[in-house]
Design an enzyme around this catalytic site. Structure first.
Site, PDB file in Angstrom:
ATOM      1  N   SER A 175     -35.213 -17.974   0.982  1.00 27.70           N
ATOM      2  CA  SER A 175     -35.489 -16.947   2.442  1.00 27.70           C
ATOM      3  C   SER A 175     -35.676 -15.445   1.270  1.00 27.70           C
ATOM      4  O   SER A 175     -35.699 -14.733  -0.125  1.00 27.70           O
ATOM      5  CB  SER A 175     -35.826 -17.145   3.681  1.00 27.70           C
ATOM      6  OG  SER A 175     -36.268 -16.090   3.480  1.00 27.70           O
ATOM      7  N   ASP A 271     -45.809 -21.346   3.831  1.00 27.72           N
ATOM      8  CA  ASP A 271     -44.661 -21.218   3.946  1.00 27.72           C
ATOM      9  C   ASP A 271     -44.980 -20.720   5.246  1.00 27.72           C
ATOM     10  O   ASP A 271     -45.629 -19.903   6.102  1.00 27.72           O
ATOM     11  CB  ASP A 271     -44.238 -19.874   2.969  1.00 27.72           C
ATOM     12  CG  ASP A 271     -42.584 -19.122   3.749  1.00 27.72           C
ATOM     13  OD1 ASP A 271     -42.600 -18.954   4.879  1.00 27.72           O
ATOM     14  OD2 ASP A 271     -41.792 -19.448   3.034  1.00 27.72           O
ATOM     15  N   HIS A 338     -40.508 -23.954   5.944  1.00 26.31           N
ATOM     16  CA  HIS A 338     -39.557 -22.539   4.842  1.00 26.31           C
ATOM     17  C   HIS A 338     -38.162 -22.474   4.763  1.00 26.31           C
ATOM     18  O   HIS A 338     -37.098 -23.820   5.434  1.00 26.31           O
ATOM     19  CB  HIS A 338     -39.264 -21.849   6.106  1.00 26.31           C
ATOM     20  CG  HIS A 338     -39.232 -19.525   5.245  1.00 26.31           C
ATOM     21  ND1 HIS A 338     -39.916 -19.361   4.315  1.00 26.31           N
ATOM     22  CD2 HIS A 338     -38.064 -19.620   5.840  1.00 26.31           C
ATOM     23  CE1 HIS A 338     -39.311 -18.017   4.506  1.00 26.31           C
ATOM     24  NE2 HIS A 338     -37.644 -17.944   4.867  1.00 26.31           N
TER      25      HIS A 338
END
Length: 400
Positions: A175, A271, A338
């Site tokens: 991330s 995502d 994600h």
């Protein structure tokens, strides 16, 4: 009991011992970089940076995997003040032990290529993907915008603890950490001795500049505020900032092509964080029409799925902007997910997501060791039966 035995070692590893319980894992203690405080290399609240390190052994004693924690950003003083009182802004709030799984696992059954490397998880407490550096400190807030200093202080500490002798090294992240692994990729390589095999891995860090469902440029405005608040411009790629606004250089699509170090990009084309916060953020959906869809893709209306397919198309266009390179790897699946390297269920288990019958861990291993290049983009949702789509509850907690 009789078990089948396969000729390929990866198949054997998938069959034997890969039903791993979440409670059956390695917990690694925290290390505080106390001498960083004197350098002003501190978290938002002024506390020292920190990391978790599990030492390498055997053939991996001189190999290093440095994994950058994710956790979004703070784009103004108010948001950073809120963050300052959490583990994402203060090492005083961090857990003293963290579980290591997926790419950080210490067993060949769950991490065949990197299990015996030195594996480090760098904690994230600056809110700028390790790019900020504001010299002045406002006594009214006591906020320290020092992400770039934190990055360098942690790297110097790891170099002193043996990373300067690295034969193999990977900078990875998830991330906001995945974005940081791109932004700092070349500088990571520059810290290591000539002859070290260095590559970078970005997991769910390829954030794209796209308008939200209301037509607003939400994420571009947000990143502009992050860069301005943390004064990140001087720590972004000069080759990018010399040709466009610094905030644009926070987006990989505008700067990743200029990264010289080999880079592997792992990302879901749908995502889940980007769908929830870039395509359909709360401000763009005042009536909550997207709520059920954002938290479980199976609840999406046909019109919402069309918007998500359009997002995928824009994601792929943005991805292909960085051009082709034989040294680059790509694993772009069609899952609603994600971050897929830290979680064992995604990284390497019998039912992990696969492209061309290849799971993420094997694709990354083959790429790092130059066995087989891997640059694969999945077909559109819902074509991939191996996907593990994430589901979120009403409190935004990840469920399955």
């Amino acid at each position: 009991m009789i078990y089948a035995r396969f000729s390929h070692p990866w198949l054997n590893l998938l069959v034997f011992g890969l039903v791993l319980l979440k409670t059956d894992g390695l917990y690694v203690g925290i290390t505080y970089v106390q001498n960083a405080v004197a350098k002003g290399a501190v978290c938002l609240d002024g506390s020292p940076p920190a990391y978790h390190w599990d030492r390498g052994f055997g053939s991996g004693i001189n190999s290093w995997l440095v994994h950058l924690e994710g956790g979004g950003w703070c784009n103004n003083v108010t948001a950073c003040l809120e963050r300052k009182n959490t583990h994402l802004g203060s090492s005083k709030k961090m857990a003293e032990q963290l579980p290591f799984s997926g790419i950080l696992c210490n067993r060949p059954q769950c991490n065949p290529e990197f299990y015996n490397w030195n594996r480090v998880k760098v904690r994230y407490c600056d809110g700028s993907s390790f790019t900020g550096d504001v010299a002045a400190i406002n006594p009214a807030t006591n906020l320290h915008f020092r992400g770039a200093r934190v990055w360098l202080a942690v790297m110097e500490d790891l170099l002193a603890k043996g990373m300067r002798n690295a034969e193999n090294a990977i900078l990875s992240g998830c991330s906001a950490g995945g974005l940081a692994s791109i932004l700092h990729c070349d500088s990571f390589q520059a810290l290591l001795p000539l002859g070290t095999k260095v590559k970078c891995l970005s997991d769910a860090g390829y954030f794209i500049n796209v308008k939200d469902v209301s037509g607003a440029s939400h994420i571009e405005s947000y990143f502009s505020q992050v860069v301005a608040t943390h004064e990140s411009a001087k720590n972004l790629l000069p080759s990018c900032t010399s040709t466009m606004r610094p905030a644009m250089c926070f987006f990989p699509q505008y700067m990743a092509q200029q990264i010289q170090t080999p880079l592997f990009i792992i990302n879901a084309a749908y995502d889940s964080w980007q769908i929830r916060n870039i395509l359909a953020p709360a401000d763009a959906d005042p009536h909550g029409i997207w709520e059920d869809c954002k938290y479980d893709i199976k609840n999406c209306l046909p019109s919402q799925l069309m918007a998500m397919q359009a997002f995928r198309s824009q994601f792929l266009i943005s991805l292909l902007r960085i051009g082709k390179s034989s040294s680059r790897g790509m694993f772009i699946d069609s899952c609603y997910a994600h971050c897929q390297t830290e979680m064992q269920e995604f990284w390497f288990m019998a039912k992990s997501p696969a492209l061309n019958k290849t799971r993420i861990a094997k694709a990354v291993g083959d790429w790092f060791y130059d066995r087989t290049p891997f640059q694969t983009i999945d077909c559109p949702y819902p074509c991939n039966p191996t996907c593990r789509n994430q589901i979120y509850d009403s409190e935004h907690n990840l469920q399955y």
